[in-house]
Every structure is written in C-alpha cells, then in structure tokens.
Design a protein around this motif. Structure first.
Motif, PDB file in Angstrom:
ATOM      1  N   TYR A  96      -3.447   0.028  -3.460  1.00 49.04           N
ATOM      2  CA  TYR A  96      -3.288  -1.251  -2.767  1.00 49.04           C
ATOM      3  C   TYR A  96      -3.022  -2.320  -3.813  1.00 49.04           C
ATOM      4  CZ  TYR A  96      -5.412   0.933   1.334  1.00 49.04           C
ATOM      5  OH  TYR A  96      -5.667   1.741   2.402  1.00 49.04           O
ATOM      6  N   THR A 116       0.838  -1.205   0.000  1.00 59.47           N
ATOM      7  CA  THR A 116       0.000   0.000   0.000  1.00 59.47           C
ATOM      8  C   THR A 116       0.870   1.252   0.000  1.00 59.47           C
ATOM      9  OG1 THR A 116      -1.757   1.221   1.126  1.00 59.47           O
ATOM     10  CG2 THR A 116      -0.189   0.082   2.522  1.00 59.47           C
ATOM     11  N   TYR A 167       1.546  -4.747   6.110  1.00 54.37           N
ATOM     12  CA  TYR A 167       1.585  -4.348   4.700  1.00 54.37           C
ATOM     13  C   TYR A 167       3.045  -4.224   4.280  1.00 54.37           C
ATOM     14  CZ  TYR A 167      -3.348  -2.941   4.469  1.00 54.37           C
ATOM     15  OH  TYR A 167      -4.729  -2.928   4.453  1.00 54.37           O
TER      16      TYR A 167
END
Lengths: 199, 199
Positions: A80, A38, A52
């Motif tokens: 994303y 992301t 992430y």
C-alpha cells in the motif's frame, strides 16, 4: 497561490477515523481525501482511481524505485502506498488534502513535508476501544488482542503527532478536526496581509 | 489537575482586540481575562481588582524587584504590568486565562511560560487599519501616523506568534479564537487518556 494543507489522519482500528474523515469531507467539500495505491485486487464495486489506484506488483515496485511514494508499507502480502504526484498537484493548486494512513507512514510524511499536520484519532479510553472492537463482531478474540496491542504501540508514537482527537461522538470529533484545520490556517507563515510584508 | 491555557492576545490599536476578547469570554465564561496592574489613577467608575489593580509607584516598583510581574512596561509616565500571582493561581486550578498585552510583553511571557499560546489580531489590510483609526475620529493625523508605524513594527514581530487572526468580522474572528483554543487543547502533551499512559 497559497499551498494547501497536508493533513495526516491516523488512529487504531476501531477508533472510527474512516467515519470521521467521511463526515469531514462531507462538511468541507473543499478538502479531498488522497487515493492510495495497492497491489491487492479490486473488490466488487471498487473503481480504479476512486477507491484505490490498483497496481501490479511490478508497477508498484517501479514507483518505489522512482521515489514515487510519499510513504508505503507492506501489509500482509500486499503493498500500500501514497503516490506523491496527485498529492503534490493538489497541494500546489491550494487544495487541502487528507491522508488516512498509519502512524509510521505519518511520521515518514513529516520528514518529507515538515508542514504536514499530524492528527491522531482515538477512543476516550482503552476499555472503550476494546468494547468497540468486540462490538463489531468481525474479529476473533486473538485478532482483537493483536489490534489492541498494536493500538498501544501506535498511541505511544502519537506523542510525535501534532494533535490527538478523542472520538467521543462523531459530531464532537468532526468539529474538533474542523477547528484544528481552521487554527492551522491562522499560522503566521501561512498568511499574507495586504500592505504588510509577509513575515 | 490539567493546567489551564495561558492565552496572550495582542494586536495594534484599532485591530479590535478588546472587542474580540469581550465577545470571547461572553461565549466562553470558563475563560477569564487577567487583570493588569497600573500606577495611573482610577477613572470614574473603575474598580480596584476589576478593571485594574491600582498601585502606587512604590508598590509597583517593589513588585518589580520581587519578580512579581509576568511582564511589565512603562507607557508614557505610567507603569503597567501583569501580576504573576493571580495568573499562576488560575492556571494551577485548571482555569484558562487571557492576557491582553502588547507584542513585547507577549514575547516576554513566552520565555517564562513556554506553553503559552500567542495570538496576534489584525485588520484584513494595512489600509483597513488606517481607515478604522481615522474613523474613530479621536486621534489627530500625527497620532494616527504614529500608531500605524507602531503597527508595522508589531506585525513584523508577530512572526514569533503562534497564530494571526484577521478581524474581518467579529463573529468570524471570535469563532477562529475559539477554534484555536479548542485545537490547542488537543495537543498530545495536554491529554491523558484512561488505560493509556500519558505520552
């Protein structure tokens, strides 16, 4: 070495898919959840490579250009995506991998990995989804309405999924997910039986 | 009313498919095993309509001509078949039905019932099948050889089946059968969710 299963799990906000995935990997530590990339900033406590992969906008775009995502999307002002590298490595080493992504991402995955298993999670009824969204008390009525309309759209596309699991209770739904994975491992193309040629 | 599942179970002689079906319906009394028709005479204790429908050669042929069998075959000098009437009735009333038949019969079923689930049962290896056939001590070596060759042929055709279940232990294999049925009930085409149109 038998390839791992690529399992896509989607479902509307409020369906409880995150909770189910958490319980599933707790009961089946041999299955891993893929880490997304992301461009948004890490929140306090979030760790790069665990929650992430935190990338700059430029890094993300470079990866898009290099065909480095299995699927990606812009949500609000952030990007994303699912980096292809780690997923492919895990699958090749026989590891089963879960992607928790939206329906459009799921259908993109199907094109690149025809063997992927697509599972859609939903509530027992639309009314129940509405009740759960309101019960969270975090969204204003307009936001809930947007989410419900989005759920309608996703559910219409879920006909392209392999399975629909009704999240009536966490235990029940996790048991169904385990069964689906078990059943998919019994597909003839995934079996090699000593003494018999693979068919 | 949701249609029942039509579940075809096949597998070589010695694979233990009969035992597995018996355990499966014991654990899931909501699933019924279809009763076949045959032209052979009842053995002591066998009851018409329970073990088989016992028909004369003429009755059987009439039913063949009237398209009254889902599948049928001549084995040695006797005829065996699955009468379509009772199966269709059970499916229409939402009852899941098991047919324990050979692979050729199974592939015939697929043509008439594209929604049928085809499951092939086998041993963990060819060696193990040989061991089990010899262990029964009922067949002479030549008969065992015929059965093994027949198993090879059936296994080659099993690629056209939906699932292959390795009978490594009865518990394991029955659990897998239950999972396959559970998973198949989660197919989008078999689900109706209140508030959402069926997709």
């Amino acid at each position: 070495m038998q390839q791992g299963l690529l399992i896509v799990i989607s479902g509307p906000s409020g369906s409880g898919k995150g909770t189910l995935c958490g319980h599933l990997v707790e009961r089946r530590p041999d299955i891993k959840i893929s880490v997304s990339a992301t461009t948004r900033a890490p929140r306090p406590g979030e760790i790069n490579g665990v929650n992430y992969y935190f990338l700059s906008r430029e890094e993300f775009k470079k990866l898009v250009d290099a065909d480095g995502f299995l699927e990606w999307a812009a949500i609000y002002s952030y990007m994303y995506g699912t980096p292809v590298g780690p997923v492919r490595e895990m699958l090749d080493s026989g590891q089963d991998v879960i992607l928790e992504i939206d329906v459009q991402g799921g259908l993109q995955i199907r094109e690149r990995f025809p063997g992927a298993i697509l599972i859609f999670i939903t509530t027992p009824s639309r009314e129940e989804l509405e009740r759960r969204l309101k019960g969270r008390g975090t969204d204003d009525p307009r936001e809930i309405d947007v989410r419900l309309k989005w759920a309608d759209t996703e559910l219409m596309q879920a006909g392209g999924y392999d399975y629909v699991v009704i999240n009536d209770s966490v235990d029940n739904a996790v048991r169904k997910l385990e069964c689906i994975i078990e059943a998919e491992k019994s597909r003839p193309r995934r079996m090699i039986i000593p003494g018999w040629l693979n068919h």
